[in-house]
Scaffold this motif. Sequence first.
Motif: not given
Ligand code: FES
Length: 152
Positions: A96, A99-100, A132, A136
């Motif tokens: 999404q 970042y993670c 996450c 996700t």
């Molecule tokens: S895709 Fe946004 S923190 Fe995991």
Amino acid sequence: MALSLTINGTTHNVDVEPETPLLWVIRDEVGLTGTKYGCGAARCGSCTVHVDGQPAKSCQLQAASVVGKKITTIEGLSPDGNHPVQVAWREVGVPQCGYCQSGQIMSAAALLARTRNPSENEIEQAMSDNLCRCGTYLRIKAGIRRAAQLGV
Ligand code: FES
Ligand code: FES
């Protein structure tokens, strides 16, 4: 202190304090920014890299402790971004905000390297340290199942 670290198959000579977290060596000294800082406290997994093939939280590893070891970051997982986990991630559309996700991919790749066809329980256990904020998790599981089909 001069340290010699092997990252993605390349030797990097860096001048850092021996206790400097590996995460900051990777990002600030070597310039590989795919590995992310999340919590700095071993709680989120966004900084996950491989050390001698095992997933490790780079925010918790002192630079001096990984001299002589083989460090792999998301940039070194495959030469062209086509590691089966990366292919599966694209097919499923896992990220999404993203970042993670480098940490998720590194943990998933390490799992599949040691367990070709993991059970749901094995997936949950292996990924339990990777958080996450976007939630996700179901797509991460689907991505791992697809990567297992593709074969690592
Ligand atoms: S895709 Fe946004 S923190 Fe995991
Ligand atoms: S930044 Fe290393 S576990 Fe969160």
